[in-house]
Design a protein around this motif. Structure first.
Motif, PDB file in Angstrom:
ATOM      1  N   PHE A  76     133.405  39.629 -44.925  1.00 30.05           N
ATOM      2  CA  PHE A  76     133.988  38.250 -45.405  1.00 30.05           C
ATOM      3  C   PHE A  76     132.990  37.198 -45.779  1.00 30.05           C
ATOM      4  CE2 PHE A  76     137.415  39.422 -41.967  1.00 30.05           C
ATOM      5  CZ  PHE A  76     138.495  40.115 -43.026  1.00 30.05           C
ATOM      6  N   ARG A  84     136.366  37.661 -51.293  1.00 29.01           N
ATOM      7  CA  ARG A  84     136.926  37.713 -49.909  1.00 29.01           C
ATOM      8  C   ARG A  84     138.480  37.837 -49.916  1.00 29.01           C
ATOM      9  NH1 ARG A  84     133.823  32.947 -50.455  1.00 29.01           N
ATOM     10  NH2 ARG A  84     135.726  31.649 -49.925  1.00 29.01           N
ATOM     11  N   GLU A  87     139.043  41.599 -49.498  1.00 28.93           N
ATOM     12  CA  GLU A  87     138.702  42.214 -48.076  1.00 28.93           C
ATOM     13  C   GLU A  87     139.670  41.813 -47.242  1.00 28.93           C
ATOM     14  OE1 GLU A  87     135.613  43.870 -47.220  1.00 28.93           O
ATOM     15  OE2 GLU A  87     136.071  44.007 -49.250  1.00 28.93           O
ATOM     16  N   ILE A  88     140.402  40.417 -47.341  1.00 27.21           N
ATOM     17  CA  ILE A  88     141.594  40.193 -46.373  1.00 27.21           C
ATOM     18  C   ILE A  88     142.614  41.200 -46.383  1.00 27.21           C
ATOM     19  CG2 ILE A  88     143.369  38.149 -46.207  1.00 27.21           C
ATOM     20  CD1 ILE A  88     140.984  36.061 -46.706  1.00 27.21           C
ATOM     21  N   ALA A 126     133.473  33.531 -43.260  1.00 26.67           N
ATOM     22  CA  ALA A 126     134.032  34.409 -42.198  1.00 26.67           C
ATOM     23  C   ALA A 126     135.168  33.917 -41.454  1.00 26.67           C
ATOM     24  CB  ALA A 126     132.705  34.828 -41.308  1.00 26.67           C
ATOM     25  N   SER A 129     138.333  33.535 -43.440  1.00 24.30           N
ATOM     26  CA  SER A 129     139.011  34.938 -43.904  1.00 24.30           C
ATOM     27  C   SER A 129     139.702  35.504 -42.506  1.00 24.30           C
ATOM     28  CB  SER A 129     137.764  35.975 -44.337  1.00 24.30           C
ATOM     29  OG  SER A 129     137.230  35.356 -45.574  1.00 24.30           O
TER      30      SER A 129
END
Length: 296
Positions: A76, A84, A87-88, A126, A129
């Protein structure tokens, strides 16, 4: 009383890379141990086929065990928002995976400690996220657990929040009933820090734990702390070992966890030298749990 799970630390390459071990084979080995659960890994090759999710859950439950925890590694801290966001979406898929397996806890991480990243940027990326994933987790009654981690096998850089102060700063920015800490005492040694100091700082937020042990192949703890840990690869003078035979003080760890009312899953990341070693680690932890959480 806390419950024990096991993780296939010795078989990760076989299960995730070359396919020389089938998940069913790991299940057959693990269910013979005196534990209540199997911690899962999102990167098992056979997990790519969603049809297998319910099959594996049934295999485990047929043996009277459960799959309480999911181990996965979101990244994140990339400066690119689109990265990002991807990644979520991966994390949401892992939450779905956890739910399908009957689990309750799904790991999150901060991300990689990229050299160009400032402390405030990393914490911001971070936290944003993880917060973006929490409503999705709550809908499925999944708790996201952040681990004081070292480095995912497939990352170029170590964990952004590897150091205690960074981990605690990130933790201070995240508050949600479906969020907590997965405490790993051994990872603290890899940061050149004291596992008990970290535990005392975060114990009231610990909801799960990874149990392992490390021993020094050479030198002293002071030598270890003076090394440049967090560079490429693990510290050369540290090695995985049988739980109870290494550097971790499990009496002190369990005393603190008992003090704050911990009564949850402890997953064993051990057995790199074989199933006999893993059996001894299970026996050690069962004995320690019984000492610190005596039956009422």
């Amino acid at each position: 009383m806390p419950k024990l799970a096991v993780f296939p630390k010795a078989f990760m390459n076989a299960l995730c890379n070359d396919g020389t071990m089938r998940v069913a084979e790991w299940i057959e080995l693990a269910v013979k141990l005196d534990v209540q659960g199997l911690e899962w890994y999102a990167g098992f090759l056979e997990m790519k086929d969603k049809k297998n999710w319910s099959v594996f859950r049934q295999m485990v439950e047929d043996h009277g065990k459960e799959i309480p925890m999911m181990c996965c590694s979101p990244d994140f801290t990339h400066p690119d928002l689109a990265f990002r966001q991807k990644e979520i979406e991966k994390q949401k898929n892992w939450i779905d995976m956890t739910y399908a397996l009957g689990g309750t806890y799904c790991r999150v991480l901060s991300g990689q400690r990229r050299p160009e990243l400032t402390l405030d940027e990393g914490v911001k990326y971070a936290a944003e996220s993880i917060n973006a994933c929490l409503p999705y987790a709550e809908e499925r009654n999944i708790t996201l657990i952040i681990e004081n981690h070292y480095k995912d096998d497939f990352w170029e850089f170590p964990e952004f929040a590897q150091k205690m102060d960074v981990f605690c700063k990130l933790l201070d920015s995240l508050h949600h009933p479906h969020f907590g800490v997965n405490y790993d005492p051994s990872n603290t040694f890899l940061a050149g820090e004291d596992p008990l100091e970290l535990l005392y700082r975060v114990s009231d937020r610990v909801v799960t734990m990874h149990a392992s042990d490390r021993y020094l192949k050479e030198g002293t703890i002071e030598d270890l702390r003076n090394e440049e840990l967090g560079a490429v690869g693990y510290a050369k003078r540290l090695s995985h070992g049988e739980i109870g035979q290494g550097l971790n003080d499990y009496d002190a760890i369990f005393t603190e966890l008992k003090r704050v009312g911990f009564d949850n899953w402890i997953s064993i990341e051990d057995g790199v030298d074989g199933m006999d070693q893993l059996e001894r680690s299970v026996a050690f932890l069962n004995k320690k749990i019984a000492e610190h959480w005596p039956a009422q």
